[in-house]
Enzyme design. Structure first.
Site, PDB file in Angstrom:
ATOM      1  N   ASP A  41       6.935   7.648  33.070  1.00  0.00           N
ATOM      2  CA  ASP A  41       6.115   7.445  34.269  1.00  0.00           C
ATOM      3  C   ASP A  41       6.305   6.071  34.898  1.00  0.00           C
ATOM      4  O   ASP A  41       5.389   5.521  35.511  1.00  0.00           O
ATOM      5  CB  ASP A  41       4.616   7.664  33.939  1.00  0.00           C
ATOM      6  N   GLU A  42       7.482   5.519  34.773  1.00  0.00           N
ATOM      7  CA  GLU A  42       7.755   4.193  35.339  1.00  0.00           C
ATOM      8  C   GLU A  42       7.921   4.264  36.856  1.00  0.00           C
ATOM      9  O   GLU A  42       7.826   3.239  37.534  1.00  0.00           O
ATOM     10  CB  GLU A  42       9.044   3.605  34.719  1.00  0.00           C
ATOM     11  N   LYS A  89      10.480   6.741  38.096  1.00  0.00           N
ATOM     12  CA  LYS A  89      11.894   7.170  38.203  1.00  0.00           C
ATOM     13  C   LYS A  89      12.103   8.061  39.425  1.00  0.00           C
ATOM     14  O   LYS A  89      13.070   7.895  40.171  1.00  0.00           O
ATOM     15  CB  LYS A  89      12.312   7.920  36.922  1.00  0.00           C
ATOM     16  N   ASN A 138       8.171  18.708  30.693  1.00  0.00           N
ATOM     17  CA  ASN A 138       7.263  17.630  30.250  1.00  0.00           C
ATOM     18  C   ASN A 138       7.316  16.480  31.257  1.00  0.00           C
ATOM     19  O   ASN A 138       6.384  15.683  31.342  1.00  0.00           O
ATOM     20  CB  ASN A 138       7.616  17.133  28.831  1.00  0.00           C
ATOM     21  N   ALA A 139       8.391  16.383  32.008  1.00  0.00           N
ATOM     22  CA  ALA A 139       8.535  15.330  33.016  1.00  0.00           C
ATOM     23  C   ALA A 139       7.712  15.660  34.256  1.00  0.00           C
ATOM     24  O   ALA A 139       7.535  16.827  34.608  1.00  0.00           O
ATOM     25  CB  ALA A 139      10.009  15.188  33.416  1.00  0.00           C
ATOM     26  N   GLY A 140       7.227  14.615  34.905  1.00  0.00           N
ATOM     27  CA  GLY A 140       6.579  14.766  36.212  1.00  0.00           C
ATOM     28  C   GLY A 140       7.032  13.606  37.050  1.00  0.00           C
ATOM     29  O   GLY A 140       6.653  12.469  36.793  1.00  0.00           O
ATOM     30  N   HIS A 141       7.919  13.854  38.000  1.00  0.00           N
ATOM     31  CA  HIS A 141       8.496  12.779  38.809  1.00  0.00           C
ATOM     32  C   HIS A 141       7.930  12.875  40.225  1.00  0.00           C
ATOM     33  O   HIS A 141       8.165  13.855  40.933  1.00  0.00           O
ATOM     34  CB  HIS A 141      10.028  12.881  38.810  1.00  0.00           C
ATOM     35  N   GLN A 168      11.334  10.987  30.898  1.00  0.00           N
ATOM     36  CA  GLN A 168      10.597  10.242  29.868  1.00  0.00           C
ATOM     37  C   GLN A 168      11.020   8.764  29.897  1.00  0.00           C
ATOM     38  O   GLN A 168      11.414   8.273  30.930  1.00  0.00           O
ATOM     39  CB  GLN A 168      10.816  10.857  28.477  1.00  0.00           C
ATOM     40  N   SER A 213       9.219  -2.538  43.665  1.00  0.00           N
ATOM     41  CA  SER A 213       8.473  -1.500  44.365  1.00  0.00           C
ATOM     42  C   SER A 213       7.029  -1.944  44.510  1.00  0.00           C
ATOM     43  O   SER A 213       6.428  -2.438  43.562  1.00  0.00           O
ATOM     44  CB  SER A 213       8.573  -0.194  43.573  1.00  0.00           C
ATOM     45  N   GLY A 241       4.517   0.039  46.165  1.00  0.00           N
ATOM     46  CA  GLY A 241       3.653   1.158  46.513  1.00  0.00           C
ATOM     47  C   GLY A 241       4.392   2.454  46.260  1.00  0.00           C
ATOM     48  O   GLY A 241       5.608   2.444  46.027  1.00  0.00           O
TER      49      GLY A 241
HETATM   50  P1  GDP Z   1       8.204   9.049  36.795  1.00  0.00           P
HETATM   51  O1  GDP Z   1       7.825  10.079  35.799  1.00  0.00           O
HETATM   52  O2  GDP Z   1       8.921   7.895  36.187  1.00  0.00           O
HETATM   53  O3  GDP Z   1       8.938   9.605  37.981  1.00  0.00           O
HETATM   54  O4  GDP Z   1       6.823   8.449  37.347  1.00  0.00           O
HETATM   55  P2  GDP Z   1       5.521   9.291  37.767  1.00  0.00           P
HETATM   56  O5  GDP Z   1       5.768   9.941  39.061  1.00  0.00           O
HETATM   57  O6  GDP Z   1       5.060  10.156  36.650  1.00  0.00           O
HETATM   58  O7  GDP Z   1       4.451   8.133  37.861  1.00  0.00           O
HETATM   59  C1  GDP Z   1       4.600   7.057  38.708  1.00  0.00           C
HETATM   60  C2  GDP Z   1       3.365   7.022  39.632  1.00  0.00           C
HETATM   61  O8  GDP Z   1       3.312   5.775  40.280  1.00  0.00           O
HETATM   62  C3  GDP Z   1       3.440   8.049  40.727  1.00  0.00           C
HETATM   63  O9  GDP Z   1       2.133   8.457  41.052  1.00  0.00           O
HETATM   64  C4  GDP Z   1       4.074   7.282  41.886  1.00  0.00           C
HETATM   65  O10 GDP Z   1       3.736   7.815  43.149  1.00  0.00           O
HETATM   66  C5  GDP Z   1       3.460   5.932  41.691  1.00  0.00           C
HETATM   67  N1  GDP Z   1       4.278   4.778  42.087  1.00  0.00           N
HETATM   68  C6  GDP Z   1       5.625   4.616  42.019  1.00  0.00           C
HETATM   69  N2  GDP Z   1       5.974   3.365  42.356  1.00  0.00           N
HETATM   70  C7  GDP Z   1       4.833   2.727  42.669  1.00  0.00           C
HETATM   71  C8  GDP Z   1       4.523   1.378  43.076  1.00  0.00           C
HETATM   72  O11 GDP Z   1       5.379   0.516  43.207  1.00  0.00           O
HETATM   73  N3  GDP Z   1       3.203   1.081  43.280  1.00  0.00           N
HETATM   74  C9  GDP Z   1       2.214   1.996  43.137  1.00  0.00           C
HETATM   75  N4  GDP Z   1       0.955   1.619  43.360  1.00  0.00           N
HETATM   76  N5  GDP Z   1       2.473   3.275  42.746  1.00  0.00           N
HETATM   77  C10 GDP Z   1       3.754   3.612  42.512  1.00  0.00           C
HETATM   78  P1  IMO Z   2       8.350  11.460  32.773  1.00  0.00           P
HETATM   79  O1  IMO Z   2       9.752  11.962  32.952  1.00  0.00           O
HETATM   80  C1  IMO Z   2       5.177  10.229  30.065  1.00  0.00           C
HETATM   81  C2  IMO Z   2       5.025  12.195  26.148  1.00  0.00           C
HETATM   82  C3  IMO Z   2       3.839  13.102  25.884  1.00  0.00           C
HETATM   83  C4  IMO Z   2       3.708  12.923  24.386  1.00  0.00           C
HETATM   84  C5  IMO Z   2       5.152  12.858  23.930  1.00  0.00           C
HETATM   85  C6  IMO Z   2       5.723  14.177  23.441  1.00  0.00           C
HETATM   86  O2  IMO Z   2       7.395  11.950  33.804  1.00  0.00           O
HETATM   87  O3  IMO Z   2       8.332   9.988  32.610  1.00  0.00           O
HETATM   88  P2  IMO Z   2       6.510  16.407  24.638  1.00  0.00           P
HETATM   89  O4  IMO Z   2       5.779  17.339  25.565  1.00  0.00           O
HETATM   90  O5  IMO Z   2       7.746  15.836  25.210  1.00  0.00           O
HETATM   91  O6  IMO Z   2       6.735  17.018  23.285  1.00  0.00           O
HETATM   92  O7  IMO Z   2       5.478  15.190  24.397  1.00  0.00           O
HETATM   93  O8  IMO Z   2       5.895  12.407  25.044  1.00  0.00           O
HETATM   94  N1  IMO Z   2       5.781  12.522  27.376  1.00  0.00           N
HETATM   95  C7  IMO Z   2       5.725  11.807  28.507  1.00  0.00           C
HETATM   96  N2  IMO Z   2       4.967  10.735  28.830  1.00  0.00           N
HETATM   97  N3  IMO Z   2       6.087  10.703  30.937  1.00  0.00           N
HETATM   98  C8  IMO Z   2       6.860  11.758  30.611  1.00  0.00           C
HETATM   99  O9  IMO Z   2       7.880  12.168  31.411  1.00  0.00           O
HETATM  100  C9  IMO Z   2       6.680  12.388  29.368  1.00  0.00           C
HETATM  101  N4  IMO Z   2       7.252  13.441  28.751  1.00  0.00           N
HETATM  102  C10 IMO Z   2       6.703  13.502  27.528  1.00  0.00           C
HETATM  103  O10 IMO Z   2       2.698  12.657  26.569  1.00  0.00           O
HETATM  104  O11 IMO Z   2       3.091  11.687  24.105  1.00  0.00           O
HETATM  105 MG    MG Z   3       6.115  11.104  35.143  1.00  0.00          MG
END
Ligand code: GDP
Ligand code: IMO
Ligand code: MG
Length: 423
Positions: free
Chosen positions: A13-14, A16, A38-41, A224, A412, A414
């Site tokens: 959840d950085e 990506k 498991n990913a949510g981008h 991840q 970044s 926002g």
């Molecule tokens: P991913 O799994 O690495 O793609 O990241 P996620 O989408 O799961 O989580 C990142 C969250 O931070 C999302 O809700 C994005 O919309 C948000 N986001 C990304 N970059 C920034 C940033 O620079 N600032 C803020 N406030 N939110 C951001």
């Molecule tokens: P993205 O791509 C954050 C975590 C789960 C759990 C562990 C194992 O959005 O960054 P799993 O379902 O893979 O067996 O779960 O890994 N986890 C994540 N945490 N971002 C993710 O993906 C994750 N995918 C798995 O919360 O702790």
């Molecule tokens: Mg994510």
């Protein structure tokens, strides 16, 4: 060399998805190499907010081909939901989306096994996303899995039935029972399989070999984060795939010497969703502020993310393991308003301070050692130019670059595509 790699350096959840979307205009192919639903981008642009799980984050760009590699595990039901959610965008999937025949399928019983395994662990549960990831990779390495290419064979359902029967037997062996109606789950599953057959199913490694010969630019999109890697993460609180750079080689068929830039992406603080050690975790009002301002709720499960100060020991480790050449710092805007920013520079152990990641980073073995930097109060979210950064934010960036010995090329400020500053 034509392949660049982008991966998360923390516990996922950085940001990506956002950065892949921003970079896609410079690439011909965006390829996911591991993980699954498991990913949510999350991507935000032109007032739209979209969360992708299996589909690469280049899908909204007019030209790039998006490829789901052999290292990915695909749940056809989740995949079809993603496709439906993309309907308003009129994407020509036949041209823009390719799926590896060698990618493994998540079956309904894999999800049930995931749930049963977690329930049986009680307090020691991993905090899995319950998407069936672990059981599917177990069947892959156990050489029992079903691959996307298999669904084209007339007798593939026999294979499906044999594996499902085995899974039902395994489910019975768990003391904690999981309620399910397999027939109901299978209706949706087979409907999605039928739909999946209409997509471009390819020998993806061959496609990428040809693309490299033609000089196409390829960006491999990690899912991840490195601290969730099956080998180098905080085992057993990890996912079941290789989330580090090596995963791009095995998950796409890209040779190590073809990889050029390795983009390492990190938040200006740290979050973790699910269980497991987290040395810099905050349980005070600072942690709550990060969660609130950063809107730290899981993109896949909606669970609250744990928050803490940035951990340079862990970041350095991940930079080394991945061979990171450029860094990207996300969510600096969330730290606006803190008087002091803490940075973990070492771990205190019984035998003294260390600056590397040991076998176990649970709180009984290590305590974080912090340095404090002055914070900044200016809201960063409207900034469009590097020169508008407040001095203390620039100092924070310079401090990190020096400590990590790697340049921070993107900052970044926002969630929107436009809130991205190149350095
Ligand atoms: P991913 O799994 O690495 O793609 O990241 P996620 O989408 O799961 O989580 C990142 C969250 O931070 C999302 O809700 C994005 O919309 C948000 N986001 C990304 N970059 C920034 C940033 O620079 N600032 C803020 N406030 N939110 C951001
Ligand atoms: P993205 O791509 C954050 C975590 C789960 C759990 C562990 C194992 O959005 O960054 P799993 O379902 O893979 O067996 O779960 O890994 N986890 C994540 N945490 N971002 C993710 O993906 C994750 N995918 C798995 O919360 O702790
Ligand atoms: Mg994510």
């Amino acid at each position: 060399m034509a392949v660049d790699l982008l991966l998360g350096l923390q516990w996922g959840d950085e940001g990506k998805g956002k950065i892949v979307d921003v970079l896609t205009s410079s690439y011909d192919i965006i390829a996911r190499f591991q993980g699954g639903p498991n990913a949510g981008h999350t991507l935000e642009f032109e007032g739209n907010k979209h969360v992708l799980h299996t589909i690469p984050s280049g899908i909204f760009h007019p030209k790039a081909v998006n490829l789901i590699g052999n290292g990915v595990v695909i749940d056809p039901t989740v995949f079809m939901k993603e496709i439906e959610a993309l309907e308003p965008y009129n994407i020509d999937f036949n041209k823009k989306l390719l799926i590896s025949k060698k990618a493994h399928l998540i079956l309904p019983t894999h999800r049930l096994l995931d749930a049963a395994s977690e329930a049986s662990k009680g307090k020691a549960k991993i905090g899995s996303t319950l998407k069936g990831i672990g059981p599917t990779y177990m069947d892959k390495t156990g050489r029992n899995g079903i691959r996307v290419g298999d669904i084209m064979a007339v007798d593939w359902e026999d294979k499906y039935k044999r594996l499902t029967k085995k899974h039902i037997g395994m489910l019975k062996s768990y003391k904690t029972s999981v309620e399910f109606d397999l027939e109901d789950l299978e209706i949706n599953f087979f409907k999605s399989i039928k739909a999946l057959k209409k997509f471009e199913l390819v020998d993806s490694e061959q496609y990428l070999i040809e693309a490299q010969k033609k000089g196409s630019k390829i960006l491999a999109e990690g899912a991840q984060g490195s601290l969730l890697d099956i080998d180098f993460g905080t085992y057993p609180f990890v996912t079941s795939s290789t989330t580090t750079a090596a995963g791009a080689c095995t998950g796409l068929g890209v040779a190590p010497n073809k990889i050029k830039e390795v983009f390492g992406i990190f938040k200006a603080y740290v979050t973790r969703v699910g269980s497991g050690p987290f040395p810099t975790e905050l349980f005070d009002s600072n942690g709550k502020t990060m969660a609130e301002i950063g809107n730290e709720f899981g993109s896949t499960t909606g669970r609250a993310r744990r928050c803490g100060w940035i951990d340079l020991v862990a970041l350095k480790y991940c930079i080394h393991i991945n061979g990171v050449t450029q860094l990207m710092m996300m969510k600096g805007d969330v730290l606006s308003g803190f008087d002091k920013i803490k940075v973990c520079t070492a771990y205190q152990t019984e035998s003294g301070e260390i600056d590397y990641l040991p076998y176990d980073i649970a709180s009984q073995y290590i305590k974080p050692v912090y340095e404090e930097l002055p914070g900044w109060h200016k809201d960063l979210t409207g900034i469009t130019d590097l020169n508008e950064f407040p001095e203390n934010f620039n100092n924070f960036i310079a401090y990190l670059e020096e400590a990590l010995k790697t340049p921070i090329k993107i900052v970044s400020v926002g969630p929107d595509r436009k809130q991205t500053i190149f350095r």
